[in-house]
Structures are given as C-alpha cells and as structure tokens.
Design a protein around this motif. Structure first.
Motif, PDB file in Angstrom:
ATOM      1  N   GLY A   1       0.821  -1.213   0.000  1.00  0.00           N
ATOM      2  CA  GLY A   1       0.000   0.000   0.000  1.00  0.00           C
ATOM      3  C   GLY A   1       0.851   1.257   0.000  1.00  0.00           C
ATOM      4  O   GLY A   1       0.581   2.208  -0.734  1.00  0.00           O
ATOM      5  N   VAL A   2       1.894   1.246   0.828  1.00  0.00           N
ATOM      6  CA  VAL A   2       2.798   2.408   0.893  1.00  0.00           C
ATOM      7  C   VAL A   2       3.442   2.624  -0.469  1.00  0.00           C
ATOM      8  O   VAL A   2       3.519   3.763  -0.971  1.00  0.00           O
ATOM      9  N   ARG A   3       3.882   1.525  -1.081  1.00  0.00           N
ATOM     10  CA  ARG A   3       4.520   1.641  -2.403  1.00  0.00           C
ATOM     11  C   ARG A   3       3.545   2.218  -3.423  1.00  0.00           C
ATOM     12  O   ARG A   3       3.872   3.129  -4.177  1.00  0.00           O
ATOM     13  N   ARG A   4       2.329   1.706  -3.408  1.00  0.00           N
ATOM     14  CA  ARG A   4       1.327   2.175  -4.373  1.00  0.00           C
ATOM     15  C   ARG A   4       0.973   3.640  -4.135  1.00  0.00           C
ATOM     16  O   ARG A   4       0.788   4.419  -5.070  1.00  0.00           O
ATOM     17  N   LEU A   5       0.865   4.008  -2.861  1.00  0.00           N
ATOM     18  CA  LEU A   5       0.548   5.398  -2.508  1.00  0.00           C
ATOM     19  C   LEU A   5       1.633   6.337  -3.034  1.00  0.00           C
ATOM     20  O   LEU A   5       1.338   7.381  -3.639  1.00  0.00           O
ATOM     21  N   LEU A   6       2.884   5.948  -2.837  1.00  0.00           N
ATOM     22  CA  LEU A   6       3.984   6.809  -3.287  1.00  0.00           C
ATOM     23  C   LEU A   6       4.062   6.875  -4.810  1.00  0.00           C
ATOM     24  O   LEU A   6       4.358   7.927  -5.383  1.00  0.00           O
ATOM     25  N   ILE A   7       3.801   5.747  -5.448  1.00  0.00           N
ATOM     26  CA  ILE A   7       3.795   5.760  -6.928  1.00  0.00           C
ATOM     27  C   ILE A   7       2.701   6.705  -7.422  1.00  0.00           C
ATOM     28  O   ILE A   7       2.905   7.495  -8.344  1.00  0.00           O
ATOM     29  N   GLY A   8       1.546   6.630  -6.789  1.00  0.00           N
ATOM     30  CA  GLY A   8       0.438   7.519  -7.177  1.00  0.00           C
ATOM     31  C   GLY A   8       0.795   8.980  -6.974  1.00  0.00           C
ATOM     32  O   GLY A   8       0.533   9.828  -7.828  1.00  0.00           O
ATOM     33  N   LEU A   9       1.415   9.268  -5.812  1.00  0.00           N
ATOM     34  CA  LEU A   9       1.835  10.649  -5.556  1.00  0.00           C
ATOM     35  C   LEU A   9       2.838  11.111  -6.601  1.00  0.00           C
ATOM     36  O   LEU A   9       2.778  12.242  -7.088  1.00  0.00           O
ATOM     37  N   GLY A  10       3.765  10.226  -6.945  1.00  0.00           N
ATOM     38  CA  GLY A  10       4.768  10.558  -7.965  1.00  0.00           C
ATOM     39  C   GLY A  10       4.117  10.829  -9.308  1.00  0.00           C
ATOM     40  O   GLY A  10       4.456  11.803  -9.999  1.00  0.00           O
ATOM     41  N   LYS A  11       3.146   9.998  -9.680  1.00  0.00           N
ATOM     42  CA  LYS A  11       2.470  10.190 -10.973  1.00  0.00           C
ATOM     43  C   LYS A  11       1.750  11.542 -11.005  1.00  0.00           C
ATOM     44  O   LYS A  11       1.774  12.267 -11.998  1.00  0.00           O
ATOM     45  N   LYS A  12       1.116  11.851  -9.889  1.00  0.00           N
ATOM     46  CA  LYS A  12       0.346  13.093  -9.828  1.00  0.00           C
ATOM     47  C   LYS A  12       1.258  14.329  -9.778  1.00  0.00           C
ATOM     48  O   LYS A  12       1.093  15.267 -10.557  1.00  0.00           O
ATOM     49  N   ILE A  13       2.214  14.282  -8.860  1.00  0.00           N
ATOM     50  CA  ILE A  13       2.974  15.512  -8.581  1.00  0.00           C
ATOM     51  C   ILE A  13       4.149  15.703  -9.544  1.00  0.00           C
ATOM     52  O   ILE A  13       4.392  16.807 -10.022  1.00  0.00           O
ATOM     53  N   LEU A  14       4.851  14.620  -9.815  1.00  0.00           N
ATOM     54  CA  LEU A  14       6.063  14.769 -10.638  1.00  0.00           C
ATOM     55  C   LEU A  14       5.758  14.772 -12.130  1.00  0.00           C
ATOM     56  O   LEU A  14       6.517  15.330 -12.913  1.00  0.00           O
ATOM     57  N   ILE A  15       4.670  14.098 -12.511  1.00  0.00           N
ATOM     58  CA  ILE A  15       4.394  14.032 -13.951  1.00  0.00           C
ATOM     59  C   ILE A  15       3.163  14.866 -14.331  1.00  0.00           C
ATOM     60  O   ILE A  15       3.262  15.782 -15.147  1.00  0.00           O
ATOM     61  N   ALA A  16       2.005  14.535 -13.738  1.00  0.00           N
ATOM     62  CA  ALA A  16       0.765  15.214 -14.170  1.00  0.00           C
ATOM     63  C   ALA A  16       0.839  16.725 -13.963  1.00  0.00           C
ATOM     64  O   ALA A  16       0.489  17.504 -14.858  1.00  0.00           O
ATOM     65  N   ASN A  17       1.301  17.140 -12.781  1.00  0.00           N
ATOM     66  CA  ASN A  17       1.345  18.586 -12.521  1.00  0.00           C
ATOM     67  C   ASN A  17       2.312  19.306 -13.450  1.00  0.00           C
ATOM     68  O   ASN A  17       2.057  20.435 -13.877  1.00  0.00           O
ATOM     69  N   GLN A  18       3.429  18.654 -13.775  1.00  0.00           N
ATOM     70  CA  GLN A  18       4.402  19.280 -14.684  1.00  0.00           C
ATOM     71  C   GLN A  18       3.826  19.370 -16.097  1.00  0.00           C
ATOM     72  O   GLN A  18       4.002  20.364 -16.795  1.00  0.00           O
ATOM     73  N   LEU A  19       3.138  18.319 -16.501  1.00  0.00           N
ATOM     74  CA  LEU A  19       2.494  18.354 -17.822  1.00  0.00           C
ATOM     75  C   LEU A  19       1.414  19.432 -17.840  1.00  0.00           C
ATOM     76  O   LEU A  19       1.192  20.092 -18.857  1.00  0.00           O
ATOM     77  N   GLY A  20       0.752  19.601 -16.704  1.00  0.00           N
ATOM     78  CA  GLY A  20      -0.275  20.640 -16.605  1.00  0.00           C
ATOM     79  C   GLY A  20       0.312  22.015 -16.872  1.00  0.00           C
ATOM     80  O   GLY A  20      -0.324  22.863 -17.505  1.00  0.00           O
ATOM     81  N   GLN A  21       1.535  22.224 -16.399  1.00  0.00           N
ATOM     82  CA  GLN A  21       2.185  23.513 -16.664  1.00  0.00           C
ATOM     83  C   GLN A  21       2.423  23.694 -18.154  1.00  0.00           C
ATOM     84  O   GLN A  21       2.244  24.786 -18.684  1.00  0.00           O
ATOM     85  N   LEU A  22       2.816  22.609 -18.808  1.00  0.00           N
ATOM     86  CA  LEU A  22       3.048  22.695 -20.255  1.00  0.00           C
ATOM     87  C   LEU A  22       1.739  23.022 -20.984  1.00  0.00           C
ATOM     88  O   LEU A  22       1.719  23.843 -21.905  1.00  0.00           O
ATOM     89  N   VAL A  23       0.661  22.395 -20.537  1.00  0.00           N
ATOM     90  CA  VAL A  23      -0.643  22.676 -21.162  1.00  0.00           C
ATOM     91  C   VAL A  23      -1.005  24.155 -20.993  1.00  0.00           C
ATOM     92  O   VAL A  23      -1.445  24.815 -21.937  1.00  0.00           O
ATOM     93  N   GLU A  24      -0.778  24.660 -19.781  1.00  0.00           N
ATOM     94  CA  GLU A  24      -1.064  26.080 -19.530  1.00  0.00           C
ATOM     95  C   GLU A  24      -0.226  26.978 -20.441  1.00  0.00           C
ATOM     96  O   GLU A  24      -0.715  27.962 -20.987  1.00  0.00           O
ATOM     97  N   ILE A  25       1.043  26.621 -20.575  1.00  0.00           N
ATOM     98  CA  ILE A  25       1.947  27.417 -21.419  1.00  0.00           C
ATOM     99  C   ILE A  25       1.457  27.399 -22.867  1.00  0.00           C
ATOM    100  O   ILE A  25       1.385  28.436 -23.533  1.00  0.00           O
ATOM    101  N   CYS A  26       1.122  26.196 -23.349  1.00  0.00           N
ATOM    102  CA  CYS A  26       0.664  26.081 -24.747  1.00  0.00           C
ATOM    103  C   CYS A  26      -0.573  26.933 -24.981  1.00  0.00           C
ATOM    104  O   CYS A  26      -0.693  27.620 -25.987  1.00  0.00           O
TER     105      CYS A  26
END
Lengths: 366, 462
Positions: free
Chosen positions: B186-211
């Motif tokens: 569970g801890v592993r899955r929680l951290l993977i989810g946080l990583g997907k959200k914060i390190l990838i999705a949020n950064q991509l969101g910035q690119l979308v905003e820029i575009c």
C-alpha cells in the motif's frame, strides 16, 4: 528472506523518513521570513468558528504548512535540481541560466501596454514640465534578456520591435541608446540588475546626452562578498554567490538623500539594507516613491528629475556630480497626478529611465 | 483536502494512521468514518450536511428495501432512493447547466448559482449501486450505520474514485486483514500515485497552460498541448486511483483497479475497458444491461449506446463539451461494431494503435475545451487549418524543455515500467534498491509540494 522481512525492509526506511518529517513538521517553530525568497512566510491562522466554517482556515493552514515545512530551502533546491538536471527543463520558475548568468523569461511585447505607459509619461511631462522649459530624454535599460534570450534560444521580447515602439511612442523625449554601453558581464549573474561598478560607460552616455560633466575618480568598495540576487532565491538553483560593490568619491560622500515618505535624510548608500531582504537596497535605500539628492559640491544650480525603476537606484549616484539636485520619482509607488504637487516644474532636465519589463507592464505605472 | 498536499500527507495522514491502528478492530470503521468526514469537511464544511444526509438516506432506504423485499413497497423505495440520489446530484451538479442551457433557447431564468460539492458524483453512484444491489438481492442491507457511513465516505476513494461497489467491500467492512505485506504494498502504491500526480501530471499541466497561453501558436504547439493534456489527465487520475488503492491496502481494503494502460488499446471499446474501469462497469451494470445490452436489435442497441455515453459524458461535467465527448465515443463504438473493429484487427499491433490514439487525442481536446468554438479552433490548429505556422520559436523552446518529461510520461503510460518492475522484483538487488527508491520518491514529491508546484486536480469538477 521471508515475506514479512521483505515487507519490513521495503516499508521501514520510507515510513521512518515519513515519521521524522511529520514529527519535525509538527514541532518546528515557525519562521517569519524566507530570506532566499525575499518574502514573509505564512503563519498559523487563527482558529475561529467563522474561519473554520468559511473554509478560510483550511486555505491559510495549507499555506502555513507549506511555507513552514522543515528543510524548506533544501527541498526547494531539490525540486529545482530535479526539474533542471534530471528532467532537463530549460528553466525553473521561468528563470534560465545562459553564459553563467541567470535571467527570467519576459512576457512578449504588448503594443497596447507600451503605448499606455508611454502616454502616462508623456502626460506628466507635457502637462507639467514642458511649460517650464524642461527638456526630456528617454533611455530604455537593456535588461539581461536583451543580451541572452534570443542568442540562446529562450523566449522573450522582440527587442527590435520594442525599441522601435518606444522610440515612436516616447517621441516627445530625446532617445538615448544604452545598448552599446553595456554587455552581459555588466550585470549580476544572480540578479536582474546591473552592477554599479560596471555601468560607468552607460552613465557617461547618459551624461553626454544630458550635457553634463560627471567624470570622477571613484573608489570601488566591497559591500558584500556573498550577494545572492533575486534569481538565486526564486529559482533555488545552485548559483554561486558573487561580490557586490558600491562606488564612492568625495563628491558622492557629500551628497544627501531626502526620502519624502520617511522624512529622513541619509547618504547615497544604506549599509543597513545590505543584510536585509534585498541587499540591492543598499543603493538609495531601495524602492521609494520620491527622493531628492542634494549635491553641495555642484554650484551650477542645474537640476534633474529622473522617472525611474530599480535600475535607477544604482545609476543615479553616478549622475550626481553633474547636478546640484536630482529628484527621483518612482511612478510604481506614486501616482503621476501627485507629481506637480511634490515636484515643482522649474525647467529641470527630465530623464525617463526604465527597464523593458516596466514599459511592457500593465498598470504598474500609476 | 487533496492527497497531494502537505496538510494531508504530514498532518492528517499520520493522525489517522495512529488513531486507526491503536483502536481495536470493532472501532476501526468508526475511526475511518470520523476522519473521512473531517477529510470531506476540510475544504467545504457546509457540504458535510449533504454527505451525512446522503449516508442516512442511503442507509434507511437499504433497510426499507430489504424489509419489503419482494413486494411493491421495495420497488417504491428503490425508485425513491434513485430519485432522491439523482435529485441531489442533479441539483448540485446540473442545475446551473440546465438553466443556462434553457436560457440559450430564449428563456430568461435566474441562475441558481449552486456550488459543486466535491466528490458528489462518486459517492452518489456508490449509494445508488448499494440500494439497487440490495433491491436485486445481490447483497444484504447494512445494519450498521457506522459501517455504511464508512463505506460511502471512505476518504481514500471519496473524491476521485475508484467507484467502489458495496458488494465488493461488504465483507471487508466486517472482516479484513491488516498485515505488513499488505501495508508495504500500500505504501509503495501510494507513493507511486503521488509521484504520478505531482512529478508528472502537474508538470504536464504547466506545459498545457503554457501552450494555451502562448502568443506564438503553431501546429506543433497544438499537438504538444493535446498530447500533454491526454497524458496529464491519465497520470492525474490514475495517480489518484493508485493513491486510493494504496491507502485502501494500508487500511486493509482491496479496492478495484481503475486503469490498465488505456493508451495501449487497439480499439475504442478496449480503451473503455482500460480507462476509469469502475465507472465503465458501473454504467454497464446499472444502465446498459438493464436497457437490454447488446441482446437487442441493432437500432435499439445504437440507442442504448447513445444513452449510456450521453450519461457518461454528462457524469464527467455539467457542460456540453462533456456531453459531446461522451457522444463522440458512442459514434466510434457504433462504427467499431459496423466495420471499424474488423478493419483495426487486420492492422499490425503497433499500427492499429495509431488511429485509436488519434481518436483519443481529439477526444481529450474536446474534453479540455472551454467551449465548442474553442474545440473547433484547437482541432483546426492541430491540422494546420487556420493558417498557423508549423513551428514557432516558443514551440521549439518548450518542446526541448519538456521533451524528457514527455518521453518519461509516454513510456510510463505503457506496460514497460510495470514489466521491468516485476522482473526486477525477483532479483536480490531490488530488495535493497526498492526502499532507497521509495525514500527518494518521498523526498522528491515532498520537494515539489514544498516548492509550491502547480497543483490542479482535474477530477474535482466531477
């Protein structure tokens, strides 16, 4: 290895790290300001019924916990390291590094905004100063992007267009070109501003255009060995600190600065600011709406009014030898309608000295 | 409260975990209920009343339906339950949309200006599935309001799913095991989810905003925006589902998977078996099959598909672009039934995915469009139909700046990472490498949270 042991090994270190960070977050005393970011940090909000039911407490609590998180600076640096080095992003919080110098990506030129700002400056000049026989000059401070952005492929302003546009919209003032008097080494690597000890040529260019003599023998004094400018703090990138100098001479030492807001008279350099939030406030004590520099060593009676932004703080002292009195007006902090009340028109020279970011701003000049 | 926030991760979660694990089992659901209500009320305390009302009504309707099972009264109560639940959802989520849509027809009605309570679409569907399942006799009614409340409000999946069926967790509410093995996964899955959200999705969101904010639009910028948004929404939503599943495991629950590498699909129907699986199966079991499913004449089947996908679109948001988004998929599902599926099957694996990816990219452009004219303009930009240059200086810059992140996201959306992970898991080196990697991940997500990264949550509007 048993499954239990394996699970313990998998989870143990990260849970321990989580517990340490959580405990630290709960017990760490709150700090007032972040010197690196040059801003006050959010404090624990008051717990009241209205704050709780209105959701304000929750919003403010999030700001508080984020601002006050333990090891905030190392974590900010880690974030920048990941973005800049691991993800190979070309800027962090819009700040990039080229030729070892940090600069911030600027907004594209908006003709309308430039025209509006120029119109405000024109109104001040033509309605107040021109009737008294004043003459006006305009100089656009080339910021670091002028030397770095296009050359290194970073987005930025179209400077050729901006120069044309400002020449056209500020046609009531005589144009002074500073671009040839400066290069990127004349600016701090960690900050947006130019280095006072490097802008002698730019000051000379201004003086020649204004028709005054400013040549002096200056002493270069070390103010701080470890100046970290605004870009170092904003980006949290590992930018090495750099020395900060200020120039003195007997003439400059004798000059006084009167600040209309504080009512205080000081010297050109404010040493107390050196270790404050922004060490660049060393020059003329930083941002101020209205200041008057008196130079008893000049008996020509000639006066200058500079409409300026922060670049003017380090430039104005170098123009002091040419004038008996220099009035500095910062329209970011003072409404242009108040200028006639506080700066009587007496045929002074009028210099508009602005960075591109200010000329391209919306509603920054009042 | 967002999972991807300092207050949740370092203040709320430690307290819940301590409270949950120090009390005896019989109080664990009560602790879950209590903290779930705090979690829900954190952002919008006023809607706690709505949540509690929904729980109480679902609970009472369940008991009444069971009491009168086999009689007309049971039918009346299940209909009442559906009407009340959908009525609340309709009012809080769709009232403004309905009024503004009617106003475009010439009416001049006053907008009710109702704010959308977080997670209402998720917990309403959970309550609906419960009362319908009790009516069908698939599950017995829950006698404990605490257990029922814990089911409806359980914070791990409250605001972003997966939509948990009562039948899937009924037994776990009574008895569930807590173990180190389960918690560590569970801890592993929680951290993977946080990583997907914060390190990838949020950064991509910035690119979308820029575009979207660019003053130098180009064809390449438009494609970058479309790809970045599709990946952003995938990593955002699947990241939240990972966090929910991980937290569920820590609390002893096994929640259903919600995503299975949807961008690897070779058809639109396969995509919907891999994307937001809990919603797809909900509509299948509670709308599509009751309408007759595929055991009806073709014309009726087409109507069933249109109804289901109209509702799926509407579920995603109270705006016409969402409705059209649903209907867009309905059209392709019908086309697949007619000829497209056969045609796609004939193509080699990798090639077959290209038209499907194109269909999906355009669908997410529609999903992200603020208006239909915006959608038209975005698609025209992608295909160079509105006079834009192919490249601009800005698009080159941001393509270079975000290239690695886009590559990481694209690779991360394939099963490759999971396959490599599974292979490595069996090796001795992973025993030592995994804890280090998890610590590094925790430090990285904390750094991005502290650094105040861009943090939108796309599924809040649902």
């Amino acid at each position: 290895m048993s499954n239990k042991k394996k699970a313990l090994l998998r989870m143990g270190p990260v849970v321990l790290l989580f517990v340490v960070l959580s405990v630290f977050a709960w017990v760490k005393p709150a700090q007032d300001v972040s010197l690196a970011e040059r801003r006050p940090l959010a404090q624990m909000p008051q717990i009241t019924w209205d704050q709780l039911t209105g959701g304000k407490f929750m919003t403010e609590f999030e700001s508080y916990t984020t601002d006050q998180f333990p090891l905030r600076e190392p974590f900010r640096k880690l974030k920048s390291f990941i973005q800049f080095n691991l993800l190979a992003q070309k800027d962090v919080n819009d700040i990039y590094i080229a030729e070892g110098s940090a600069s911030k990506i600027e907004e594209a030129v908006s003709d309308k905004r430039v025209e509006n700002n120029a119109q405000k400056l024109q109104n001040v000049y033509e309605s107040h100063f021109a009737p008294s026989g004043s003459q006006a000059w305009f100089a656009l401070v080339p910021d670091k992007n002028y030397y770095l952005a296009e050359k290194h492929g970073y987005p930025g302003m179209d400077y050729a267009h901006l120069l044309d546009l400002t020449k056209q919209t500020m046609s009531f003032a005589e144009w002074i070109d500073l671009t040839g008097a400066l290069d990127i080494s004349d600016y701090y690597t960690t900050d947006s501003h130019w280095r006072q000890e490097c802008i002698g040529d730019a000051a000379q260019t201004l003086a020649e255009a204004l028709g005054v003599e400013i040549s002096q023998e200056y002493t270069q004094n070390l103010a701080r060995e470890d100046f970290a400018g605004v870009y170092a703090g904003q980006s949290a990138l590992p930018l090495p600190a750099e020395p900060m100098y200020y120039l003195t001479s007997p003439v400059l030492d004798g000059a006084t600065v009167f600040d209309w807001e504080t009512g205080e008279t000081t010297g050109l350099y404010d040493m107390e600011e050196l270790f404050g939030r922004d060490p660049y406030d060393l020059y003329l004590s930083g941002a101020a709406a209205l200041q008057v520099i008196e130079n008893p060593a000049c008996d020509t009676g000639r006066e200058l009014v500079i409409f300026r932004d922060s670049f003017g703080s380090s430039m104005a002292p170098l123009l002091v030898p040419g004038y008996s009195k220099i009035t500095l007006v910062d329209l970011r902090y003072m409404a242009s309608a108040l200028v006639p009340e506080y700066v009587p028109a007496q045929g002074q020279d009028v210099l508009f000295l602005y960075a591109p970011g200010v000329m391209n701003s919306s509603n920054l000049l009042k | 409260m967002l999972f991807s926030s300092i207050p949740f991760a370092f203040y709320f979660l430690p307290v819940v975990l301590i409270a949950y694990f120090v009390v005896p089992f019989r109080f664990k659901n009560a602790i879950l209920l209590l903290f779930s209500l705090i979690f829900y009320g954190w952002g919008e305390p006023i809607y706690l009343l709505l949540m509690v009302t929904s729980i109480v009504m679902g609970y009472i309707f369940g008991l009444l339906i069971e009491k009168y099972r086999g009689t007309a009264k049971a039918k009346v109560f299940v209909v009442l339950s559906v009407v009340v639940s959908l009525g609340l959802l309709g009012w809080f989520k769709y009232a403004d949309f309905a009024v503004s849509s009617l106003n475009t027809l010439g009416l001049n009605l006053v907008l009710p200006n109702v704010a959308l309570p977080i997670g209402i679409s998720f917990y309403t569907f959970q309550i609906l599935s419960y009362t319908i399942d009790v009516y069908r006799g698939d599950v017995p009614a829950q006698k404990s309001i605490v257990d029922f409340g814990a089911y409806v409000s359980m914070f791990p999946q409250l605001i972003a799913g997966p939509i948990v069926r009562y039948s899937d967790v009924a037994a776990q509410l009574r008895v569930r095991t807590h173990s180190l093995e389960k918690a560590s996964l569970g801890v592993r899955r929680l951290l993977i989810g946080l990583g997907k959200k914060i390190l990838i999705a949020n950064q991509l969101g910035q690119l979308v905003e820029i575009c979207r904010a660019s003053n130098q639009p180009s064809v390449v910028f438009s494609w970058m925006c479309a790809v970045a948004f599709a990946l952003q929404i995938y990593f955002d939503f699947s990241g939240y589902s990972d966090m929910a599943i991980g937290l569920g495991k820590i609390f002893g629950f096994d929640l259903m998977e919600n995503f299975d590498h949807p961008f690897m699909s070779r058809s639109v129907s396969e995509f919907w078996r891999r994307w937001h699986m809990s919603l797809g199966s909900w509509f299948r079991d509670y709308v599509y099959i009751p309408l007759g499913g595929n055991r009806v004449p073709f014309a009726r089947w087409c109507l069933n598909v249109l109804v289901v996908w109209f509702l799926t679109g509407l579920w995603h948001g109270a705006a016409w672009n969402f409705v059209l988004w649903g209907l867009y998929f309905a059209v392709f599902l019908v086309l697949e039934k007619l000829f497209l599926a056969k045609w796609l099957k004939k193509l080699p694996g990798a090639v077959a995915r290209i038209p499907v990816l194109l269909i999906l990219l355009v669908s997410f452009v529609l999903f992200n469009a603020g208006s239909l004219s915006q959608f038209g303009s975005d698609v025209a930009s992608m295909f160079g139909m509105n006079g834009l240059p192919f490249l601009s200086a800005q698009s080159v810059y941001y393509l270079r700046s975000y290239a690695l992140l886009l590559i990481v996201a694209i690779v991360g959306a394939t099963p490759l990472v999971r396959k490599v992970g599974l292979r490595l898991e069996k090796t001795a080196v992973m025993t030592w490498l995994e804890p280090v990697a998890l610590c590094a991940l925790l430090l990285a997500v904390t750094a991005f949270l502290v650094g105040g990264s861009f943090n939108p949550f796309l599924y809040f509007r649902f």
